[in-house]
Scaffold this motif. Structure first.
Motif, mmCIF file in Angstrom:
data_model
loop_
_atom_site.group_PDB
_atom_site.id
_atom_site.type_symbol
_atom_site.label_atom_id
_atom_site.label_comp_id
_atom_site.label_asym_id
_atom_site.label_seq_id
_atom_site.Cartn_x
_atom_site.Cartn_y
_atom_site.Cartn_z
ATOM 1 N N THR A 45 0.825 -1.202 0.000
ATOM 2 C CA THR A 45 0.000 0.000 0.000
ATOM 3 C C THR A 45 0.860 1.253 0.000
ATOM 4 N N GLU A 46 1.844 1.293 0.885
ATOM 5 C CA GLU A 46 2.719 2.465 0.943
ATOM 6 C C GLU A 46 3.518 2.614 -0.349
ATOM 7 N N MET A 47 3.978 1.496 -0.906
ATOM 8 C CA MET A 47 4.743 1.578 -2.154
ATOM 9 C C MET A 47 3.870 2.109 -3.285
ATOM 10 N N GLU A 48 2.629 1.674 -3.335
ATOM 11 C CA GLU A 48 1.736 2.183 -4.373
ATOM 12 C C GLU A 48 1.524 3.688 -4.214
ATOM 13 N N GLU A 49 1.344 4.145 -2.969
ATOM 14 C CA GLU A 49 1.176 5.580 -2.722
ATOM 15 C C GLU A 49 2.409 6.359 -3.183
ATOM 16 N N LEU A 50 3.595 5.850 -2.874
ATOM 17 C CA LEU A 50 4.830 6.510 -3.307
ATOM 18 C C LEU A 50 4.966 6.496 -4.826
ATOM 19 N N HIS A 51 4.607 5.397 -5.446
ATOM 20 C CA HIS A 51 4.703 5.250 -6.898
ATOM 21 C C HIS A 51 3.797 6.262 -7.601
ATOM 22 N N ILE A 52 2.602 6.444 -7.072
ATOM 23 C CA ILE A 52 1.661 7.424 -7.641
ATOM 24 C C ILE A 52 2.188 8.837 -7.413
ATOM 25 N N LYS A 53 2.609 9.123 -6.181
ATOM 26 C CA LYS A 53 3.042 10.485 -5.831
ATOM 27 C C LYS A 53 4.280 10.915 -6.613
ATOM 28 N N TRP A 54 5.276 10.044 -6.711
ATOM 29 C CA TRP A 54 6.563 10.465 -7.267
ATOM 30 C C TRP A 54 6.761 10.106 -8.730
ATOM 31 N N MET A 55 6.066 9.080 -9.207
ATOM 32 C CA MET A 55 6.261 8.653 -10.593
ATOM 33 C C MET A 55 4.997 8.829 -11.439
ATOM 34 N N ASP A 56 3.899 9.190 -10.772
ATOM 35 C CA ASP A 56 2.620 9.356 -11.435
ATOM 36 C C ASP A 56 2.214 8.081 -12.188
ATOM 37 N N GLU A 57 2.502 6.936 -11.553
ATOM 38 C CA GLU A 57 2.148 5.634 -12.121
ATOM 39 C C GLU A 57 1.363 4.844 -11.083
#
Length: 144
Positions: A45-57
Motif C-alpha cells: 500500500t505504501e509503495m503504491e502511494e509513493l509510486h503514484i506520488k513520485w512517478m505518477d504511475e
C-alpha cells in the motif's frame, strides 16, 4: 558507510546483509565509505502511494530511488539518497524469476543504489550497462 535501515513492511528482511551489500556497492563504485544512504522497506500500500506520488504511475513497484547528493570530488562524504523496496513485490518477482526473495531484494537494493548514482535503463544500451553492473556487484559481493 552509514546505512539507515527502516522496515515498515511487516516482512522479515535480511538487514545484516543489506548493510554489507550497500557497503560493498559504495566501495565498488569508488565512493567514500562514509557516504550515507537510507534504505526503507514498505508494504504494498505504501509503495503504491509513493509510486503514484513520485512517478505518477498506478500500482506498486518493486523499488524506488530518491537521489540526493553526488560527490563533486574524490573522497567527498555526502548523503547519497534513499532507496525504498517493497518485499511483497520482491517476493512475487523472485518466484517468477526462480530465485529467493532475499536474492531479489539484493538485486533491487543494488538497482536502487545505481539509480541514485545516475544510472538508468530508459534505452536498451543504458539498460545493458546498468543491469550488467548490478549483476556484477551482487555476484562479487555474494562471493566475498
Amino acid at each position: 558507510m552509514s546505512v539507515e535501515l527502516t522496515n515498515r513492511s511487516g516482512a522479515l528482511v535480511p538487514e545484516k546483509q543489506m548493510h554489507s551489500l550497500l557497503d560493498f556497492g559504495i566501495t565498488y563504485m569508488e565512493l567514500h565509505p562514509d557516504c550515507a544512504i537510507s534504505l526503507t522497506f514498505v508494504d504494498v500500500t505504501e509503495m503504491e502511494e509513493l509510486h503514484i506520488k513520485w512517478m505518477d504511475e498506478s500500482g506498486p513497484t518493486d523499488v524506488l530511488s530518491f537521489p540526493m547528493d553526488l560527490p563533486e570530488h574524490d573522497g567527498e562524504i555526502v548523503t547519497l539518497g534513499d532507496i525504498v523496496i517493497a518485499p511483497a513485490v520482491a517476493a512475487k518477482q523472485a518466484k517468477d524469476a526462480g530465485h529467493s526473495t532475499e536474492a531479489e531484494i539484493y538485486i533491487l537494493a543494488t538497482h536502487g543504489l545505481l539509480h541514485i548514482l545516475g544510472y538508468d535503463h530508459a534505452d536498451p544500451d543504458e539498460e545493458k550497462v546498468m543491469f550488467a553492473l548490478q549483476e556484477k556487484i551482487v555476484k562479487e559481493w555474494s562471493q566475498k
